[in-house]
Design an enzyme around this catalytic site. Structure first.
Site, mmCIF file in Angstrom:
data_model
loop_
_atom_site.group_PDB
_atom_site.id
_atom_site.type_symbol
_atom_site.label_atom_id
_atom_site.label_comp_id
_atom_site.label_asym_id
_atom_site.label_seq_id
_atom_site.Cartn_x
_atom_site.Cartn_y
_atom_site.Cartn_z
ATOM 1 C CB CYS A 111 -0.941 0.004 1.191
ATOM 2 S SG CYS A 111 -1.974 -1.450 1.214
ATOM 3 C CG HIS A 238 -3.300 3.367 1.790
ATOM 4 N ND1 HIS A 238 -3.918 2.910 0.641
ATOM 5 C CD2 HIS A 238 -3.288 2.320 2.654
ATOM 6 C CE1 HIS A 238 -4.251 1.645 0.813
ATOM 7 N NE2 HIS A 238 -3.894 1.260 2.021
ATOM 8 C CG ASN A 283 -6.732 -0.964 1.380
ATOM 9 O OD1 ASN A 283 -6.061 -0.647 0.406
ATOM 10 N ND2 ASN A 283 -6.198 -1.300 2.541
HETATM 11 N N1 ACO Z 1 -18.247 -8.463 10.453
HETATM 12 C C1 ACO Z 1 -18.701 -8.669 11.711
HETATM 13 N N2 ACO Z 1 -17.877 -8.935 12.754
HETATM 14 C C2 ACO Z 1 -16.550 -9.004 12.487
HETATM 15 C C3 ACO Z 1 -16.021 -8.825 11.185
HETATM 16 C C4 ACO Z 1 -16.932 -8.542 10.144
HETATM 17 N N3 ACO Z 1 -16.545 -8.336 8.868
HETATM 18 N N4 ACO Z 1 -14.671 -8.954 11.238
HETATM 19 C C5 ACO Z 1 -14.367 -9.207 12.511
HETATM 20 N N5 ACO Z 1 -15.491 -9.258 13.272
HETATM 21 C C6 ACO Z 1 -15.624 -9.488 14.695
HETATM 22 C C7 ACO Z 1 -14.440 -10.210 15.287
HETATM 23 O O1 ACO Z 1 -14.577 -11.604 15.141
HETATM 24 C C8 ACO Z 1 -14.508 -9.769 16.720
HETATM 25 O O2 ACO Z 1 -15.480 -10.545 17.393
HETATM 26 P P1 ACO Z 1 -15.272 -10.993 18.934
HETATM 27 O O3 ACO Z 1 -15.183 -9.700 19.703
HETATM 28 O O4 ACO Z 1 -16.466 -11.807 19.196
HETATM 29 O O5 ACO Z 1 -13.968 -11.757 18.927
HETATM 30 C C9 ACO Z 1 -15.036 -8.348 16.658
HETATM 31 O O6 ACO Z 1 -15.667 -8.228 15.363
HETATM 32 C C10 ACO Z 1 -13.967 -7.295 16.777
HETATM 33 O O7 ACO Z 1 -12.899 -7.605 15.880
HETATM 34 P P2 ACO Z 1 -11.603 -6.725 15.805
HETATM 35 O O8 ACO Z 1 -10.633 -7.368 14.859
HETATM 36 O O9 ACO Z 1 -11.133 -6.415 17.190
HETATM 37 O O10 ACO Z 1 -12.212 -5.416 15.158
HETATM 38 P P3 ACO Z 1 -11.527 -4.007 14.967
HETATM 39 O O11 ACO Z 1 -12.325 -2.978 15.644
HETATM 40 O O12 ACO Z 1 -10.058 -4.053 15.224
HETATM 41 O O13 ACO Z 1 -11.742 -3.761 13.422
HETATM 42 C C11 ACO Z 1 -10.496 -3.822 11.400
HETATM 43 C C12 ACO Z 1 -11.133 -4.639 12.490
HETATM 44 C C13 ACO Z 1 -11.555 -3.041 10.646
HETATM 45 C C14 ACO Z 1 -9.802 -4.779 10.415
HETATM 46 C C15 ACO Z 1 -9.478 -2.845 12.025
HETATM 47 O O14 ACO Z 1 -8.598 -3.516 12.895
HETATM 48 C C16 ACO Z 1 -8.659 -2.160 10.979
HETATM 49 O O15 ACO Z 1 -9.164 -1.408 10.174
HETATM 50 N N6 ACO Z 1 -7.334 -2.354 10.974
HETATM 51 C C17 ACO Z 1 -6.495 -1.802 9.965
HETATM 52 C C18 ACO Z 1 -6.518 -2.744 8.839
HETATM 53 C C19 ACO Z 1 -6.083 -2.115 7.582
HETATM 54 O O16 ACO Z 1 -6.418 -0.987 7.294
HETATM 55 N N7 ACO Z 1 -5.335 -2.883 6.823
HETATM 56 C C20 ACO Z 1 -4.875 -2.518 5.597
HETATM 57 C C21 ACO Z 1 -3.800 -1.443 5.732
HETATM 58 S S1 ACO Z 1 -2.395 -1.781 4.888
HETATM 59 C C22 ACO Z 1 -2.913 -2.168 3.447
HETATM 60 O O17 ACO Z 1 -3.622 -1.385 2.905
HETATM 61 C C23 ACO Z 1 -2.615 -3.542 2.891
#
Ligand code: ACO
Length: 326
Positions: A111, A238, A283
């Site tokens: 990215c 990004h 993304n």
């Molecule tokens: N729908 C519903 N529930 C979900 C989903 C979904 N799609 N995905 C995860 N969950 C659940 C999990 O299982 C978890 O459940 P639990 O509490 O029962 O265990 C709960 O939601 C919370 O999950 P987290 O992973 O803690 O959620 P978080 O608030 O961290 O959000 C996310 C996840 C959106 C991926 C966030 O961490 C994020 O945006 N991180 C950055 C990721 C990113 O931007 N990556 C790319 C950047 S680099 C590049 O571009 C390659």
């Protein structure tokens, strides 16, 4: 003679996959995806390849720059999802657009790929080696995600963005002023895509990394150039997650507080500096910055003299920023 951006272009596949459609594939909801990421839909390339999308974005960028394919002397494609291991994507784009005089290579920095490619192009142009360089970010992220993994498949989309970087005299195009680029290979395991596998990500670790390192690189870049955060017209980040963008905006401590401004008005003024289109495209990795840049350009939101900051971050872990005067 400086390196300048003299034209922009982008291409998005037609097919729109909404959060509602995704919720039929995995256990998720529009409410969860929107509140955690800001994304409402993403484009899916289906039968289109990365080089098809890149070639379309390049044709539009060349038209915008009034540069012919024969005048292009270098093509750099930033991608993590190339059509083949070889030939590289740039060589396929060369054939598709008829840029018969160009040297060609791909660049892999996930990215952060567009930032790495743009700074490479700027260095070649500054050094007088190449005069018309196509810099492209193109990705088919839909081919890298596991459509059964709800923690990653909701995040990504497909598309391409391009710009023409030229070696030009003052007054012709947007000046590429400087850049800042970093990597932390010790933490490369938090975001990976295996050779014939899928994307694996520790989402929270990536989130924490991004909101710490992106403000750091931007502050460093601006300090080096003696520019105040409030003097930047747009921060073109990004497009991974709206919460990352909001957190970066907060941490830059932009002084937009013409005295007496209410807090909600302050937040609105600051966020106007952080345009986003991730709601529509998700993304798109290396393509996200040039797609957004092209949209701003075509909507006539960029004016001569505007200072722009581009910032990328992602697998590597890598992060970097660039300062441009439109
Ligand atoms: N729908 C519903 N529930 C979900 C989903 C979904 N799609 N995905 C995860 N969950 C659940 C999990 O299982 C978890 O459940 P639990 O509490 O029962 O265990 C709960 O939601 C919370 O999950 P987290 O992973 O803690 O959620 P978080 O608030 O961290 O959000 C996310 C996840 C959106 C991926 C966030 O961490 C994020 O945006 N991180 C950055 C990721 C990113 O931007 N990556 C790319 C950047 S680099 C590049 O571009 C390659």
């Amino acid at each position: 003679m400086r390196a300048r951006i003299v034209g922009t272009g982008s291409f998005l596949p037609e097919y729109r996959m909404s959060n509602f459609e995704l919720s039929e594939l995995v256990e998720t909801s529009d409410e969860w995806i929107t509140s955690r990421t800001g994304i409402k839909e993403r484009r899916i390339a289906k039968e289109l390849t990365v080089s098809d999308m890149a070639a379309n974005a390049c044709i539009r960028a060349l038209e915008n720059a009034s540069v012919t394919p024969e005048q292009v002397d270098l093509i750099i494609v930033a991608t993590s999802s190339p059509d083949y291991f070889f030939p590289n994507c740039a060589s396929i784009v060369q054939k598709k657009i008829g840029a018969c005089n160009a040297a060609c290579f791909d660049l892999s920095a996930a990215c952060s790929g567009f930032i790495a490619a743009l700074s490479t192009a700027a260095a070649y142009a500054e050094a007088g080696i190449y005069s018309n360089i196509l810099v492209v970010g193109s990705e088919k992220m839909s081919s890298l995600v596991d459509w059964k993994d709800r923690s990653t498949c909701i995040l990504f989309g497909d598309g391409a963005g391009a710009c023409v970087v030229g070696r030009r005299a003052s007054g012709d195009g947007a000046e590429i002023i400087s850049g800042d680029f970093h990597n932390d290979g010790n933490n490369n395991d938090v975001l990976t895509a295996e050779k014939s596998g899928f994307i694996h990500m520790d989402g929270q670790a990536v989130f924490k990394f991004a909101v710490k390192k992106v403000p750091e690189t931007i502050k460093h870049l601006l300090e080096e150039e003696g520019v105040q955060t409030q003097d930047v017209k747009y921060y073109i980040l990004h497009q991974a997650n709206i919460r990352i963008i909001e957190s970066v905006a907060k941490r830059l401590e932009i002084n937009a507080s013409e005295s007496g401004k209410a807090q909600n008005e302050y937040v609105k003024t600051v966020m106007e500096k952080f345009p986003s289109n991730l709601q529509k495209y998700g993304n798109t990795s290396s393509a996200s910055i040039p797609i957004l840049l092209d949209e701003l350009n075509r909507e006539n939101k960029l004016h001569p003299g505007d200072l722009l900051v581009f910032a990328g971050f992602g697998a590597g872990l890598s992060w970097g920023s660039m300062l441009v005067r439109w």
